[in-house]
Design a protein around this motif. Structure first.
Motif, PDB file in Angstrom:
ATOM      1  N   VAL A  93      -9.546 -25.850  56.355  1.00  0.00           N
ATOM      2  CA  VAL A  93     -10.581 -25.434  55.396  1.00  0.00           C
ATOM      3  C   VAL A  93     -10.560 -26.392  54.224  1.00  0.00           C
ATOM      4  O   VAL A  93      -9.499 -26.614  53.600  1.00  0.00           O
ATOM      5  N   THR A  94     -11.750 -26.949  53.916  1.00  0.00           N
ATOM      6  CA  THR A  94     -11.905 -27.807  52.745  1.00  0.00           C
ATOM      7  C   THR A  94     -12.745 -27.064  51.721  1.00  0.00           C
ATOM      8  O   THR A  94     -13.884 -26.675  51.995  1.00  0.00           O
ATOM      9  N   SER A  95     -12.162 -26.880  50.532  1.00  0.00           N
ATOM     10  CA  SER A  95     -12.880 -26.168  49.475  1.00  0.00           C
ATOM     11  C   SER A  95     -12.091 -26.335  48.198  1.00  0.00           C
ATOM     12  O   SER A  95     -11.094 -27.068  48.152  1.00  0.00           O
ATOM     13  N   TYR A  96     -12.562 -25.667  47.139  1.00  0.00           N
ATOM     14  CA  TYR A  96     -11.821 -25.660  45.884  1.00  0.00           C
ATOM     15  C   TYR A  96     -10.668 -24.676  45.998  1.00  0.00           C
ATOM     16  O   TYR A  96     -10.862 -23.491  46.188  1.00  0.00           O
ATOM     17  N   PHE A  97      -9.468 -25.212  45.883  1.00  0.00           N
ATOM     18  CA  PHE A  97      -8.278 -24.397  45.836  1.00  0.00           C
ATOM     19  C   PHE A  97      -7.505 -24.797  44.597  1.00  0.00           C
ATOM     20  O   PHE A  97      -7.181 -25.991  44.423  1.00  0.00           O
ATOM     21  N   ASP A  98      -7.226 -23.841  43.759  1.00  0.00           N
ATOM     22  CA  ASP A  98      -6.525 -24.087  42.495  1.00  0.00           C
ATOM     23  C   ASP A  98      -7.280 -25.074  41.619  1.00  0.00           C
ATOM     24  O   ASP A  98      -6.690 -25.933  40.935  1.00  0.00           O
ATOM     25  N   GLY A  99      -8.613 -25.017  41.666  1.00  0.00           N
ATOM     26  CA  GLY A  99      -9.439 -25.868  40.809  1.00  0.00           C
ATOM     27  C   GLY A  99      -9.629 -27.272  41.331  1.00  0.00           C
ATOM     28  O   GLY A  99     -10.240 -28.111  40.656  1.00  0.00           O
ATOM     29  N   VAL A 100      -9.163 -27.555  42.563  1.00  0.00           N
ATOM     30  CA  VAL A 100      -9.278 -28.909  43.110  1.00  0.00           C
ATOM     31  C   VAL A 100      -9.784 -28.819  44.532  1.00  0.00           C
ATOM     32  O   VAL A 100      -9.358 -27.932  45.298  1.00  0.00           O
ATOM     33  N   VAL A 101     -10.706 -29.762  44.914  1.00  0.00           N
ATOM     34  CA  VAL A 101     -11.181 -29.804  46.286  1.00  0.00           C
ATOM     35  C   VAL A 101     -10.057 -30.373  47.149  1.00  0.00           C
ATOM     36  O   VAL A 101      -9.607 -31.500  46.953  1.00  0.00           O
ATOM     37  N   GLN A 102      -9.621 -29.578  48.100  1.00  0.00           N
ATOM     38  CA  GLN A 102      -8.552 -30.006  48.984  1.00  0.00           C
ATOM     39  C   GLN A 102      -8.681 -29.303  50.328  1.00  0.00           C
ATOM     40  O   GLN A 102      -9.385 -28.316  50.463  1.00  0.00           O
ATOM     41  N   THR A 103      -8.005 -29.883  51.301  1.00  0.00           N
ATOM     42  CA  THR A 103      -8.045 -29.339  52.651  1.00  0.00           C
ATOM     43  C   THR A 103      -6.724 -28.628  52.919  1.00  0.00           C
ATOM     44  O   THR A 103      -5.641 -29.172  52.680  1.00  0.00           O
ATOM     45  N   MET A 104      -6.872 -27.405  53.448  1.00  0.00           N
ATOM     46  CA  MET A 104      -5.690 -26.597  53.744  1.00  0.00           C
ATOM     47  C   MET A 104      -5.734 -26.204  55.203  1.00  0.00           C
ATOM     48  O   MET A 104      -6.793 -25.947  55.780  1.00  0.00           O
ATOM     49  N   GLU A 105      -4.542 -26.228  55.811  1.00  0.00           N
ATOM     50  CA  GLU A 105      -4.434 -25.862  57.217  1.00  0.00           C
ATOM     51  C   GLU A 105      -4.198 -24.350  57.335  1.00  0.00           C
ATOM     52  O   GLU A 105      -3.206 -23.843  56.829  1.00  0.00           O
ATOM     53  N   ASN A 106      -5.143 -23.692  57.992  1.00  0.00           N
ATOM     54  CA  ASN A 106      -5.080 -22.246  58.236  1.00  0.00           C
ATOM     55  C   ASN A 106      -4.692 -21.455  56.990  1.00  0.00           C
ATOM     56  O   ASN A 106      -3.659 -20.780  56.946  1.00  0.00           O
TER      57      ASN A 106
END
Length: 491
Positions: free
Chosen positions: A107-120
């Motif tokens: 998933v690529t989105s804003y996480f913790d105020g930053v656009v980043q990709t997270m696995e599951n």
């Protein structure tokens, strides 16, 4: 004062208005928020689905800017470097959280105020459900209620030229982030209730005054009636239930006043009756006692005086007996428990019988009797002897007040039927006509005989037989009595 206000109608109306206004304020607020929420959800569902479709198309162009034929097996390139600027722009334009998910569920989105990709990453259940539907090639729009807020999610698959799903685009937001405050907060609720209560108190005070003023007037009249002051009236002119109650109260007061006057009149009549009856009884008793004492003491010694005294005592005792009989007769007729004998009475036969007795009375005084025999027989239910007594009483008075040589007429009109007894006597003064049926009523001529109960007895007999008596008279010309009977012609 507080206790009276608590139990007054005004206080109850004020409380009722307050509760109703608060209730309708809350209901209106809830209804307004519900309808507005549904309208906004319908509007944003279309907007979010269009935006998701546009983003998915743009991402497809980013993946294969020329043709998709050679890229069917190319995996979807998800990463911060390639999507970060685009994601920031899309979130700013759509005012939604934008998620891009590849087939490996990165998933690529804003996480913790930053656009980043997270696995599951651990996503809420409604987002996971939307993503699963998107990978199935569907375009779902899901509305979910989480933490007292409405979450909206729209999903659109990213496909290649052969309609293979390479990933999905998901837009997520809440109605609160879109500027819609759903259910009123505690502050808004308390403020609305305070304003509603203030308006309710003001309106209740104004309206309750118009409601309670006529009720207070009726209450005052009721209190006056309970205190025995029957002359009071409400004088209210209203066309509602309170006006009807006030008119009924006025009618009640009027009838109570009439009953009071009638009761006072009855008491006066009773006092007058006892005064008259005591006088009527005292006179013959005094005469009889005086005569007996004179005989006992030897004051009357000669045979002629003794004979004269005995004759006088017999006359007074006969008059006393007649008076007592008339009183008993009138008392029986006025008693509800005294029943008359009911049988078929032929009025034509009754008239003939009365005429024969009246002829004897007229012959004694030298008065002529003119009797018109009816040709039609009329039958009614009644007491023959009492009806005969009623007519003979009136005829006896007619003969008594008619000078010798004049005429007393007896006739019956066949259309009603009506029996008419008229004379050519002295007549009755207008001021006395309304009292001729009163007990012990006599004319001012002291030489007339009688107990004064005859016409009262005749009136009671007529009342018991539903016979109406009408009297017309002219002074110096005579009097006419009309008896209207409730009878039908014999067939």
């Amino acid at each position: 004062m507080i206790h009276r206000l608590r139990h007054s109608l005004t206080a109850r109306l004020m409380l009722l208005f307050a509760l109703l206004l608060i209730f309708f304020t809350l209901m209106l607020g809830v209804l307004y928020n519900t309808l507005l929420e549904k309208q906004l959800v319908a509007h944003y569902s279309l907007t979010m689905q269009r935006n998701a479709y546009a983003i998915s198309q743009n991402l497809s162009e980013l993946i294969a800017p020329s043709a998709y034929n050679g890229l069917d097996e190319t995996p979807f390139p998800v990463g911060e470097d390639t999507l970060a600027p685009y994601m920031a722009l899309m979130e700013h334009i759509t005012n939604c959280n934008v998620y891009v998910i590849d087939v490996e569920h990165n998933v690529t989105s804003y996480f913790d105020g930053v656009v980043q990709t997270m696995e599951n990453p651990l996503l809420p259940g409604y987002i996971e459900q939307t993503i699963a539907l998107g990978f199935m090639g569907k375009t779902p729009f899901i509305q979910a209620r989480v933490d007292e807020d409405t979450h909206l999610t729209a999903c659109m698959p990213i496909m290649n030229a052969h309609s293979q799903v390479l990933g999905v685009v998901l837009l997520e937001t809440t109605l609160r982030e879109l500027g819609f405050a759903q259910v009123p907060s505690t502050t808004i609720l308390l403020t609305s209730c305070a304003i509603s209560f203030a308006l309710a108190v003001l309106l209740a005070f104004l309206f309750s005054r118009s409601f309670t003023r006529p009720i207070s007037a009726v209450q005052k009249v009721a209190g006056a009636l309970a205190a025995g002051r029957y002359e009071v009236r409400t004088h209210l002119e209203k066309n509602d239930e309170i006006g009807s109650l006030a008119r009924s109260m006025d009618i009640l007061a009027q009838r109570l006043e009439e009953a009071r006057k009638k009761d006072e009149q009855l008491r006066e009549q009773q006092q007058e009756f006892f005064s008259i009856i005591s006088h009527e009884l005292r006179t013959p008793v005094t005469i009889i006692r005086g005569s007996l004492e004179a005989l006992r003491d030897g004051v009357i010694a000669t045979g002629q005086d003794i004979q004269s005294s005995c004759t006088r005592m017999i006359a007074e005792s006969c008059w006393l007996q007649r008076l007592i009989q008339d009183l008993l007769e009138l008392s029986r007729l006025q008693s509800t428990g005294f029943s008359l004998e009911s049988a078929d009475v032929d009025l034509s036969e009754l008239l003939g019988d009365v005429a024969m007795s009246a002829g004897t009375l007229c012959a004694r005084k030298g008065v002529q009797l003119d009797c018109e025999e009816p040709e039609t027989a009329f039958v009614m239910k009644g007491d023959y002897a009492r009806l005969r007594q009623m007519l003979l009483t009136v005829i006896d008075n007619a003969v008594k007040f008619t000078p010798s040589g004049r005429t007393v007429r007896l006739s019956m009109q066949c259309d009603a039927p009506v029996i008419v007894i008229s004379d050519e006597g002295d007549g009755i003064a207008p001021e006395e006509i309304d009292h001729i049926f009163d007990r012990f009523h006599r004319t001012h001529d002291a030489t007339r005989e009688g107990t004064g109960l005859g016409l009262a007895i005749a009136s009671e007999i007529a009342r018991r037989h539903n016979v109406r008596i009408d009297v017309t008279s002219q002074v110096g010309k005579g009097t006419e009595f009309s008896f209207t009977f409730p009878a039908q012609p014999r067939t």
